[in-house]
Write a protein that holds these residues in place. Structure first.
Motif, PDB file in Angstrom:
ATOM      1  N   ASN A  73      18.876  35.030  32.301  1.00 26.41           N
ATOM      2  CA  ASN A  73      17.673  35.849  32.483  1.00 26.41           C
ATOM      3  C   ASN A  73      17.869  36.885  33.590  1.00 26.41           C
ATOM      4  OD1 ASN A  73      16.331  34.389  30.506  1.00 26.41           O
ATOM      5  ND2 ASN A  73      15.329  33.015  31.952  1.00 26.41           N
ATOM      6  N   SER A  74      18.479  36.470  34.692  1.00 32.09           N
ATOM      7  CA  SER A  74      18.735  37.406  35.792  1.00 32.09           C
ATOM      8  C   SER A  74      19.679  38.517  35.366  1.00 32.09           C
ATOM      9  CB  SER A  74      19.321  36.658  37.002  1.00 32.09           C
ATOM     10  OG  SER A  74      18.356  35.846  37.620  1.00 32.09           O
ATOM     11  N   VAL A  75      20.704  38.154  34.598  1.00 32.89           N
ATOM     12  CA  VAL A  75      21.659  39.156  34.122  1.00 32.89           C
ATOM     13  C   VAL A  75      20.961  40.164  33.205  1.00 32.89           C
ATOM     14  CG1 VAL A  75      23.713  39.523  32.701  1.00 32.89           C
ATOM     15  CG2 VAL A  75      23.667  37.677  34.383  1.00 32.89           C
ATOM     16  N   LEU A  76      20.128  39.669  32.289  1.00 38.08           N
ATOM     17  CA  LEU A  76      19.430  40.557  31.359  1.00 38.08           C
ATOM     18  C   LEU A  76      18.448  41.468  32.080  1.00 38.08           C
ATOM     19  CD1 LEU A  76      18.741  38.087  28.394  1.00 38.08           C
ATOM     20  CD2 LEU A  76      20.396  39.955  28.465  1.00 38.08           C
ATOM     21  N   VAL A  77      17.672  40.913  32.993  1.00 38.87           N
ATOM     22  CA  VAL A  77      16.669  41.710  33.708  1.00 38.87           C
ATOM     23  C   VAL A  77      17.346  42.736  34.606  1.00 38.87           C
ATOM     24  CG1 VAL A  77      14.843  41.628  35.449  1.00 38.87           C
ATOM     25  CG2 VAL A  77      14.878  39.948  33.603  1.00 38.87           C
ATOM     26  N   THR A  78      18.297  42.289  35.414  1.00 39.49           N
ATOM     27  CA  THR A  78      18.973  43.202  36.341  1.00 39.49           C
ATOM     28  C   THR A  78      19.799  44.232  35.599  1.00 39.49           C
ATOM     29  OG1 THR A  78      19.071  41.498  38.061  1.00 39.49           O
ATOM     30  CG2 THR A  78      20.608  43.341  38.250  1.00 39.49           C
ATOM     31  N   GLY A  79      20.545  43.811  34.581  1.00 38.48           N
ATOM     32  CA  GLY A  79      21.368  44.751  33.822  1.00 38.48           C
ATOM     33  C   GLY A  79      20.539  45.798  33.104  1.00 38.48           C
ATOM     34  N   SER A  80      19.468  45.369  32.439  1.00 43.38           N
ATOM     35  CA  SER A  80      18.619  46.324  31.716  1.00 43.38           C
ATOM     36  C   SER A  80      17.931  47.280  32.666  1.00 43.38           C
ATOM     37  CB  SER A  80      17.581  45.562  30.884  1.00 43.38           C
ATOM     38  OG  SER A  80      18.187  44.701  29.957  1.00 43.38           O
ATOM     39  N   ALA A  81      17.373  46.751  33.763  1.00 44.40           N
ATOM     40  CA  ALA A  81      16.670  47.612  34.721  1.00 44.40           C
ATOM     41  C   ALA A  81      17.626  48.599  35.378  1.00 44.40           C
ATOM     42  CB  ALA A  81      15.975  46.754  35.780  1.00 44.40           C
ATOM     43  N   THR A  82      18.863  48.176  35.650  1.00 43.86           N
ATOM     44  CA  THR A  82      19.830  49.080  36.286  1.00 43.86           C
ATOM     45  C   THR A  82      20.293  50.164  35.323  1.00 43.86           C
ATOM     46  OG1 THR A  82      20.594  47.276  37.713  1.00 43.86           O
ATOM     47  CG2 THR A  82      22.026  49.193  37.502  1.00 43.86           C
ATOM     48  N   LEU A  83      20.607  49.806  34.084  1.00 45.59           N
ATOM     49  CA  LEU A  83      21.060  50.802  33.104  1.00 45.59           C
ATOM     50  C   LEU A  83      19.952  51.802  32.783  1.00 45.59           C
ATOM     51  CD1 LEU A  83      23.145  48.573  30.655  1.00 45.59           C
ATOM     52  CD2 LEU A  83      23.981  50.114  32.456  1.00 45.59           C
ATOM     53  N   LEU A  84      18.735  51.308  32.578  1.00 44.89           N
ATOM     54  CA  LEU A  84      17.615  52.224  32.338  1.00 44.89           C
ATOM     55  C   LEU A  84      17.357  53.099  33.560  1.00 44.89           C
ATOM     56  CD1 LEU A  84      15.128  49.850  30.460  1.00 44.89           C
ATOM     57  CD2 LEU A  84      16.412  51.765  29.493  1.00 44.89           C
ATOM     58  N   GLY A  85      17.496  52.503  34.740  1.00 46.82           N
ATOM     59  CA  GLY A  85      17.324  53.285  35.967  1.00 46.82           C
ATOM     60  C   GLY A  85      18.349  54.396  36.091  1.00 46.82           C
ATOM     61  N   LEU A  86      19.605  54.121  35.681  1.00 50.93           N
ATOM     62  CA  LEU A  86      20.640  55.161  35.707  1.00 50.93           C
ATOM     63  C   LEU A  86      20.337  56.271  34.696  1.00 50.93           C
ATOM     64  CD1 LEU A  86      23.866  52.978  36.023  1.00 50.93           C
ATOM     65  CD2 LEU A  86      22.924  54.501  37.761  1.00 50.93           C
ATOM     66  N   LEU A  87      19.870  55.882  33.507  1.00 44.46           N
ATOM     67  CA  LEU A  87      19.549  56.885  32.486  1.00 44.46           C
ATOM     68  C   LEU A  87      18.438  57.823  32.952  1.00 44.46           C
ATOM     69  CD1 LEU A  87      19.649  54.741  29.205  1.00 44.46           C
ATOM     70  CD2 LEU A  87      21.286  56.492  29.935  1.00 44.46           C
ATOM     71  N   VAL A  88      17.506  57.302  33.725  1.00 42.11           N
ATOM     72  CA  VAL A  88      16.399  58.125  34.219  1.00 42.11           C
ATOM     73  C   VAL A  88      16.749  58.779  35.551  1.00 42.11           C
ATOM     74  CG1 VAL A  88      13.997  58.076  35.003  1.00 42.11           C
ATOM     75  CG2 VAL A  88      14.684  56.736  33.006  1.00 42.11           C
ATOM     76  N   GLY A  89      17.346  57.979  36.456  1.00 46.71           N
ATOM     77  CA  GLY A  89      17.505  58.431  37.834  1.00 46.71           C
ATOM     78  C   GLY A  89      18.583  59.472  38.043  1.00 46.71           C
ATOM     79  N   VAL A  90      19.707  59.364  37.326  1.00 42.59           N
ATOM     80  CA  VAL A  90      20.796  60.332  37.538  1.00 42.59           C
ATOM     81  C   VAL A  90      20.383  61.744  37.108  1.00 42.59           C
ATOM     82  CG1 VAL A  90      23.169  60.932  36.921  1.00 42.59           C
ATOM     83  CG2 VAL A  90      22.575  58.558  37.399  1.00 42.59           C
ATOM     84  N   PRO A  91      19.846  61.959  35.894  1.00 44.12           N
ATOM     85  CA  PRO A  91      19.381  63.319  35.546  1.00 44.12           C
ATOM     86  C   PRO A  91      18.247  63.794  36.453  1.00 44.12           C
ATOM     87  CG  PRO A  91      19.584  61.967  33.583  1.00 44.12           C
ATOM     88  CD  PRO A  91      19.725  61.042  34.742  1.00 44.12           C
ATOM     89  N   ALA A  92      17.341  62.877  36.848  1.00 45.34           N
ATOM     90  CA  ALA A  92      16.243  63.268  37.734  1.00 45.34           C
ATOM     91  C   ALA A  92      16.771  63.703  39.100  1.00 45.34           C
ATOM     92  CB  ALA A  92      15.256  62.116  37.889  1.00 45.34           C
TER      93      ALA A  92
END
Length: 274
Positions: A73-92
């Motif tokens: 569960n920790s891997v799924l939550v942290t991995g998903s939140a980090t990847l989605l954060g990169l998709l949003v945060g890097v272009p922003a």
């Protein structure tokens, strides 16, 4: 001159020792607790190194408390939140750096400094209304509150240091803004992205408040699982310390293995280019 340099070096190491020693002492004591039986943990004067190591504390944590499920569960939550954060945060971060959107950057910083409980209460009501409570999706969404501001703030500082000449040359050659970002800016920003990724993983992995409120019995993360090992009837310090170390181990290994990339990325983002 040599004496002055020696005194400066001694002073620097003394300052580092004073800053780091509490954290090191805490880690060593937690390791000691995890390797001792309850009799040794309650002994006075305290015993730092026991005669017999209680490896059964680690076995008890791994065998009980559904440790494997909570780890996944920790891997799924942290991995998903980090990847989605990169998709949003890097272009922003790239857009804010190139547009010199200082006010937007301050808003991002304020969002990062705002306590998580400020977001938790309204989002809890929203997830409850949508019927998502007890699943992993609410935790992934709310962890974006942690990862996105960190990534944006780091990438703003990094993109501000990258030279504009290469991007201007690409524009002259007919590249669109998206092509400039994808083929020019992103390859240069890999050290900054690495730092943003690691810090986002660390902060998301260690989050406790969101998990204890939004998680169900089957969707708890590791920090919540360790907290649930505490009971009013009996507090077993050995298994509790062993569980805490097992939770800390993944991010500790990640930090140690990627320490050169962290230093390189933070150093590059701290010095402004011409």
């Amino acid at each position: 001159m040599r004496a002055k340099r020696l005194l400066n070096r001694i002073g620097l190491w003394f300052a580092v020792l004073m800053i780091v020693s509490p954290a090191v002492l805490f880690f060593v004591w937690m390791l000691s607790l995890s390797l001792k039986y309850e009799v040794d943990n309650a002994a006075y004067p305290p015993i730092l190194i026991p005669e017999n190591f209680a490896w059964a504390n680690y076995a008890a944590v791994l065998e009980s408390n559904r440790f494997g499920t909570y780890f996944l569960n920790s891997v799924l939550v942290t991995g998903s939140a980090t990847l989605l954060g990169l998709l949003v945060g890097v272009p922003a971060g790239y857009g804010m750096a190139r547009m010199k959107a200082t006010k937007s950057a301050v808003v991002v910083l304020i969002a990062r400094m705002t306590p998580g409980l400020s977001y938790l209460i309204p989002l809890f009501l929203l997830f409850q209304w949508l019927g998502l409570m007890g699943t992993l999706l609410p935790q992934i969404i709310i962890h974006l509150v942690i990862t996105v501001p960190i990534i944006i703030w780091i990438m703003i500082g990094y993109f501000e240091t990258t030279p504009l000449e290469l991007e201007e040359a690409a524009v002259i050659d007919g590249a669109s803004r998206w092509q400039v970002f994808r083929h020019v800016a992103l390859p240069i920003a890999k050290p900054g992205i690495t730092v943003a990724f690691i810090l986002a993983v660390i902060f998301s992995w260690n989050n406790f408040v969101f998990g204890i409120v939004l998680a169900g019995r089957e969707t708890r993360t590791l920090p919540v699982a360790v907290y649930n090992m505490i009971s009013f009837e009996q507090l077993s310090w050995g298994p509790l310390a062993a569980g805490a170390l097992l939770v800390t181990l993944p991010v500790l290994l990640l930090t140690v293995l990627a320490q050169r990339q962290i230093v390189a990325g933070l150093t590059a983002g701290a010095v402004k280019g011409g």
